[in-house]
Enzyme design. Structure first.
Site, mmCIF file in Angstrom:
data_model
loop_
_atom_site.group_PDB
_atom_site.id
_atom_site.type_symbol
_atom_site.label_atom_id
_atom_site.label_comp_id
_atom_site.label_asym_id
_atom_site.label_seq_id
_atom_site.Cartn_x
_atom_site.Cartn_y
_atom_site.Cartn_z
ATOM 1 N N PRO A 1 -3.701 -23.197 -2.891
ATOM 2 C CA PRO A 1 -4.132 -23.673 -1.549
ATOM 3 C C PRO A 1 -5.454 -22.653 -0.877
ATOM 4 C CG PRO A 1 -2.006 -22.182 -1.354
ATOM 5 C CD PRO A 1 -2.394 -22.366 -2.856
ATOM 6 N N TYR B 1 -1.922 -10.462 14.916
ATOM 7 C CA TYR B 1 -1.849 -9.348 14.045
ATOM 8 C C TYR B 1 -2.790 -8.477 14.256
ATOM 9 C CZ TYR B 1 -2.924 -6.389 10.016
ATOM 10 O OH TYR B 1 -3.153 -5.341 9.157
ATOM 11 N N HIS C 1 -9.353 -18.454 12.370
ATOM 12 C CA HIS C 1 -9.976 -17.934 11.207
ATOM 13 C C HIS C 1 -11.232 -17.131 11.319
ATOM 14 C CE1 HIS C 1 -9.546 -18.546 6.294
ATOM 15 N NE2 HIS C 1 -9.726 -17.251 6.783
ATOM 16 N N LYS D 1 -2.369 -4.575 16.035
ATOM 17 C CA LYS D 1 -3.055 -3.322 15.056
ATOM 18 C C LYS D 1 -4.044 -2.688 16.235
ATOM 19 C CE LYS D 1 -2.386 -1.991 11.457
ATOM 20 N NZ LYS D 1 -1.517 -1.187 10.823
ATOM 21 N N THR E 1 12.066 -4.851 5.411
ATOM 22 C CA THR E 1 11.875 -6.044 5.472
ATOM 23 C C THR E 1 11.742 -6.900 4.238
ATOM 24 O OG1 THR E 1 9.437 -6.061 5.916
ATOM 25 C CG2 THR E 1 10.904 -5.465 8.124
ATOM 26 N N THR F 1 -6.802 -1.144 10.492
ATOM 27 C CA THR F 1 -7.252 -2.193 9.517
ATOM 28 C C THR F 1 -8.796 -2.672 10.335
ATOM 29 O OG1 THR F 1 -7.239 -4.468 9.249
ATOM 30 C CG2 THR F 1 -6.236 -4.186 11.016
ATOM 31 N N ASP F 2 -9.617 -3.232 9.265
ATOM 32 C CA ASP F 2 -10.991 -3.755 9.848
ATOM 33 C C ASP F 2 -11.045 -4.865 10.610
ATOM 34 O OD1 ASP F 2 -10.319 -5.741 7.951
ATOM 35 O OD2 ASP F 2 -12.202 -5.438 6.585
ATOM 36 N N GLU F 3 -9.580 -5.537 10.697
ATOM 37 C CA GLU F 3 -9.656 -6.660 11.533
ATOM 38 C C GLU F 3 -9.552 -6.582 13.037
ATOM 39 O OE1 GLU F 3 -6.812 -9.591 10.421
ATOM 40 O OE2 GLU F 3 -7.172 -9.320 8.279
ATOM 41 N N ASN G 1 -13.839 -16.450 -0.502
ATOM 42 C CA ASN G 1 -12.295 -16.579 -0.928
ATOM 43 C C ASN G 1 -12.618 -17.422 -2.294
ATOM 44 O OD1 ASN G 1 -11.210 -15.230 0.936
ATOM 45 N ND2 ASN G 1 -11.022 -16.848 2.432
ATOM 46 N N ILE H 1 0.841 -1.100 0.186
ATOM 47 C CA ILE H 1 -0.046 0.044 0.041
ATOM 48 C C ILE H 1 1.094 1.203 0.021
ATOM 49 C CG2 ILE H 1 -1.861 1.256 1.033
ATOM 50 C CD1 ILE H 1 -2.635 -1.272 2.453
HETATM 51 P P1 NAD Z 1 3.261 -4.884 3.487
HETATM 52 O O1 NAD Z 1 3.838 -5.859 4.430
HETATM 53 O O2 NAD Z 1 3.275 -4.922 2.005
HETATM 54 O O3 NAD Z 1 4.337 -3.512 3.864
HETATM 55 C C1 NAD Z 1 4.783 -3.145 5.250
HETATM 56 C C2 NAD Z 1 5.922 -2.104 5.032
HETATM 57 O O4 NAD Z 1 6.414 -1.977 6.263
HETATM 58 C C3 NAD Z 1 7.059 -2.828 4.265
HETATM 59 O O5 NAD Z 1 7.619 -2.086 3.255
HETATM 60 C C4 NAD Z 1 8.110 -3.125 5.399
HETATM 61 O O6 NAD Z 1 9.467 -3.134 5.136
HETATM 62 C C5 NAD Z 1 7.756 -1.966 6.179
HETATM 63 N N1 NAD Z 1 8.288 -2.270 7.753
HETATM 64 C C6 NAD Z 1 8.059 -3.603 8.327
HETATM 65 N N2 NAD Z 1 8.716 -3.217 9.732
HETATM 66 C C7 NAD Z 1 9.497 -2.010 9.697
HETATM 67 C C8 NAD Z 1 10.045 -1.288 10.610
HETATM 68 N N3 NAD Z 1 10.317 -1.832 11.905
HETATM 69 N N4 NAD Z 1 10.220 -0.121 10.536
HETATM 70 C C9 NAD Z 1 10.139 0.447 9.268
HETATM 71 N N5 NAD Z 1 9.314 -0.256 8.185
HETATM 72 C C10 NAD Z 1 8.887 -1.525 8.526
HETATM 73 O O7 NAD Z 1 1.847 -4.286 4.314
HETATM 74 P P2 NAD Z 1 0.784 -3.540 3.403
HETATM 75 O O8 NAD Z 1 -0.178 -4.572 3.074
HETATM 76 O O9 NAD Z 1 1.155 -2.377 2.551
HETATM 77 O O10 NAD Z 1 -0.325 -2.737 4.649
HETATM 78 C C11 NAD Z 1 0.312 -1.436 4.785
HETATM 79 C C12 NAD Z 1 -0.333 -1.016 6.270
HETATM 80 O O11 NAD Z 1 -1.716 -0.971 5.818
HETATM 81 C C13 NAD Z 1 -0.254 -1.891 7.395
HETATM 82 O O12 NAD Z 1 -0.120 -1.102 8.559
HETATM 83 C C14 NAD Z 1 -1.556 -2.693 7.460
HETATM 84 O O13 NAD Z 1 -1.899 -3.097 8.832
HETATM 85 C C15 NAD Z 1 -2.475 -1.771 6.711
HETATM 86 N N6 NAD Z 1 -3.782 -2.478 6.480
HETATM 87 C C16 NAD Z 1 -3.298 -3.281 5.022
HETATM 88 C C17 NAD Z 1 -4.588 -3.895 4.498
HETATM 89 C C18 NAD Z 1 -4.294 -4.891 3.423
HETATM 90 O O14 NAD Z 1 -5.157 -5.305 2.759
HETATM 91 N N7 NAD Z 1 -3.097 -5.014 2.885
HETATM 92 C C19 NAD Z 1 -5.888 -3.497 4.809
HETATM 93 C C20 NAD Z 1 -5.906 -2.639 5.684
HETATM 94 C C21 NAD Z 1 -4.867 -1.999 6.391
HETATM 95 O O1 DAU Z 2 -9.002 -6.930 6.207
HETATM 96 C C1 DAU Z 2 -7.885 -6.091 6.203
HETATM 97 C C2 DAU Z 2 -6.475 -7.196 6.217
HETATM 98 O O2 DAU Z 2 -6.411 -7.915 4.988
HETATM 99 C C3 DAU Z 2 -5.171 -6.265 6.498
HETATM 100 O O3 DAU Z 2 -5.058 -5.912 7.710
HETATM 101 C C4 DAU Z 2 -3.999 -7.439 6.541
HETATM 102 O O4 DAU Z 2 -2.826 -6.842 6.325
HETATM 103 C C5 DAU Z 2 -4.113 -8.230 5.080
HETATM 104 O O5 DAU Z 2 -3.122 -9.270 5.171
HETATM 105 C C6 DAU Z 2 -5.424 -8.930 5.030
HETATM 106 O O6 DAU Z 2 -5.721 -9.971 6.002
HETATM 107 P P1 DAU Z 2 -6.317 -11.287 5.665
HETATM 108 O O7 DAU Z 2 -6.203 -12.497 6.374
HETATM 109 O O8 DAU Z 2 -7.676 -11.205 5.238
HETATM 110 O O9 DAU Z 2 -5.704 -11.608 4.044
HETATM 111 P P2 DAU Z 2 -5.223 -12.857 3.311
HETATM 112 O O10 DAU Z 2 -4.741 -12.338 1.919
HETATM 113 O O11 DAU Z 2 -3.876 -13.454 4.061
HETATM 114 O O12 DAU Z 2 -6.135 -13.823 3.253
HETATM 115 C C7 DAU Z 2 -7.280 -13.654 2.745
HETATM 116 C C8 DAU Z 2 -8.392 -14.721 3.017
HETATM 117 O O13 DAU Z 2 -7.931 -15.823 1.905
HETATM 118 C C9 DAU Z 2 -8.327 -15.190 4.184
HETATM 119 O O14 DAU Z 2 -9.753 -15.699 4.594
HETATM 120 C C10 DAU Z 2 -7.405 -16.406 4.411
HETATM 121 C C11 DAU Z 2 -7.554 -16.736 2.780
HETATM 122 N N1 DAU Z 2 -6.424 -17.559 2.291
HETATM 123 C C12 DAU Z 2 -5.204 -16.882 2.427
HETATM 124 C C13 DAU Z 2 -3.887 -17.455 1.847
HETATM 125 C C14 DAU Z 2 -2.865 -16.577 1.761
HETATM 126 C C15 DAU Z 2 -6.485 -18.648 1.700
HETATM 127 O O15 DAU Z 2 -7.422 -19.309 1.580
HETATM 128 N N2 DAU Z 2 -5.190 -19.278 1.099
HETATM 129 C C16 DAU Z 2 -4.147 -18.843 1.339
HETATM 130 O O16 DAU Z 2 -2.976 -19.281 0.601
#
Ligand code: NAD
Ligand code: DAU
Length: 356
Positions: free
Chosen positions: A220, A165, A291, A169, A37, A140-142, A264, A13
């Site tokens: 998977p 996680y 889950h 958050k 990372t 996050t919505d989680e 999913n 993001i």
């Molecule tokens: P991501 O894992 O792709 O990116 C996380 C970034 O944070 C990476 O670039 C990593 O190097 C950096 N990072 C990790 N530890 C660090 C540290 N100690 N110091 C500095 N940088 C560090 O994550 P994302 O999916 O891009 O999510 C970004 C943010 O949005 C997160 O806070 C996540 O909780 C939130 N979020 C994600 C989603 C989603 O669907 N991906 C949805 C809602 C909220």
């Molecule tokens: O809802 C927001 C969150 O969405 C963010 O806060 C998290 O950072 C982000 O990782 C994401 O969490 P989820 O656990 O929902 O996302 P993930 O892509 O890991 O999984 C989505 C769904 O798919 C979940 O129900 C688990 C399932 N899954 C995931 C993987 C990786 C599978 O069935 N198989 C898989 O291999």
């Protein structure tokens, strides 16, 4: 010019956000602080190397000395805090780093921003802050836990996180709230649903399934595949973050979602069909521990109060995303090598295959 510290700007993001902001607004200077990372990939931002109002700094948000220096050497006006450990499965096998990065890291940043932005005290003893200061926390919505078959998360749904996680958050989210309540620090919290789009690390559902399908590997699916997520294209998340940064009322929480609930298994089948691959690639594997069954966001507050709404339908977004992964096979190949492959074996090697 407003100087904005974006943490985690090399992640999925974050890198989309940095590009979006530099494209959309000419009045921002962006400092991207990221530890790089396994999830941080500077190549995502290689086209910004010569951009004048952009700077990258490698560093850890938990490093108080470095963060203090960062604020004292740069006149940072606002913070968008995304840096985090973000993958639920990793938090189940190794929770500790989630507490360190997500909770302690957020507290260090809050402290450093508060010190840098304080101008004095008001008559009741509350700190006063520089004009225009804002700490926006990307939550996050989680944090709300899971829903049953009916209902949506609103901003007043009780916080009840289930995974390590989500709990890390939620802890950070509540710390940000506390800095507003205790010190009147100008903050916003956004709670977004599942994102998808370019540059997402292929450990998350959508890029993993696209990548495996392209390579003709098994897909998977955890448990029965009937868990529901509310998908939002990352560019809509970026526009929502900017809307909150520019117009959000201090101290407020805003939910962000795509009005787009999908099981999913339906997402996986859609990906296979778009790539012309057989559903025989689907492999049902042991479910994720604890889950969450269903997430779904009520967007009413951000839509009614700030005028934001998602612009991209899932059908458009997923087609564009699949094309992006096909056209960026080299990016995918590089990301899937090394550490990622070790992680993949660790995560899936011991999972029992349920459908043979
Ligand atoms: P991501 O894992 O792709 O990116 C996380 C970034 O944070 C990476 O670039 C990593 O190097 C950096 N990072 C990790 N530890 C660090 C540290 N100690 N110091 C500095 N940088 C560090 O994550 P994302 O999916 O891009 O999510 C970004 C943010 O949005 C997160 O806070 C996540 O909780 C939130 N979020 C994600 C989603 C989603 O669907 N991906 C949805 C809602 C909220
Ligand atoms: O809802 C927001 C969150 O969405 C963010 O806060 C998290 O950072 C982000 O990782 C994401 O969490 P989820 O656990 O929902 O996302 P993930 O892509 O890991 O999984 C989505 C769904 O798919 C979940 O129900 C688990 C399932 N899954 C995931 C993987 C990786 C599978 O069935 N198989 C898989 O291999």
């Amino acid at each position: 010019m407003t100087t904005i510290l974006v943490t985690g700007g090399a992640g999925f993001i974050g890198s989309n956000l940095v590009k979006y902001m530099l494209n959309e607004y000419k009045d921002y200077k962006i400092i991207n602080l990221d530890l790089l990372t396994y999830a941080g990939n500077l190549e995502n931002l290689s086209d910004l190397e010569d951009t004048e109002n952009y700077k990258f700094i490698k560093g850890d948000i938990t490093d108080r000395e470095l963060m203090t220096r960062l604020f004292s050497e740069n006149q940072i006006d606002q913070v968008i805090h995304l840096a985090a450990e973000s993958h639920v499965d990793r938090s189940i096998t190794d929770p500790e780093i989630f507490i360190k990065t997500n909770v302690l890291g957020t507290q260090v940043l809050l402290d450093c921003a508060k010190s840098a932005w304080t101008t004095g005290k008001d008559e009741w003893g509350y700190p006063t802050f520089i004009e225009g200061a804002k700490f926006l926390f990307v939550s996050t919505d989680e944090v709300y836990g899971e829903l049953g078959k009916e209902g949506l998360f609103t901003e007043v749904t009780p916080i009840a996180p289930n995974s390590p996680y989500a709990t890390s958050k939620a802890s950070a989210d509540l710390l940000v709230r506390a800095y507003n309540k205790t010190y009147k620090m100008p903050v916003n919290i956004t709670r977004c649903s599942n994102n998808y789009g370019p540059y997402q690390f292929p450990e998350k559902l959508i890029p993993l399934m696209i990548s495996n399908a392209i390579d003709h590997k098994t897909l998977p699916v955890y448990g029965d595949g009937m868990q529901i997520r509310d998908w939002l294209h990352v560019k809509d998340h970026c526009s929502a973050i900017c809307t909150v940064l520019r117009a959000g009322k201090d101290g407020e929480v805003y939910n962000i979602g795509g009005n787009n609930e999908k099981a999913n298994i339906d997402v996986v089948k859609l990906i296979l069909s778009a790539l012309g691959k057989s559903e025989n690639l689907i492999t049902y594997v042991t479910d994720r521990l604890g889950h969450d069954r269903r997430y779904a966001i009520d967007n009413t507050k951000i839509t009614n109060e700030l005028g934001w709404k998602p612009s991209c339908t899932f059908e458009e977004g997923i087609t564009e995303t699949i094309e992006w992964y096909i056209n960026n096979a080299n990016w995918l190949k590089k990301v899937r090598s090394g550490e990622y492959m070790n992680y993949y074996t660790r995560m899936y090697g011991s999972r029992e295959v349920l459908n043979g």
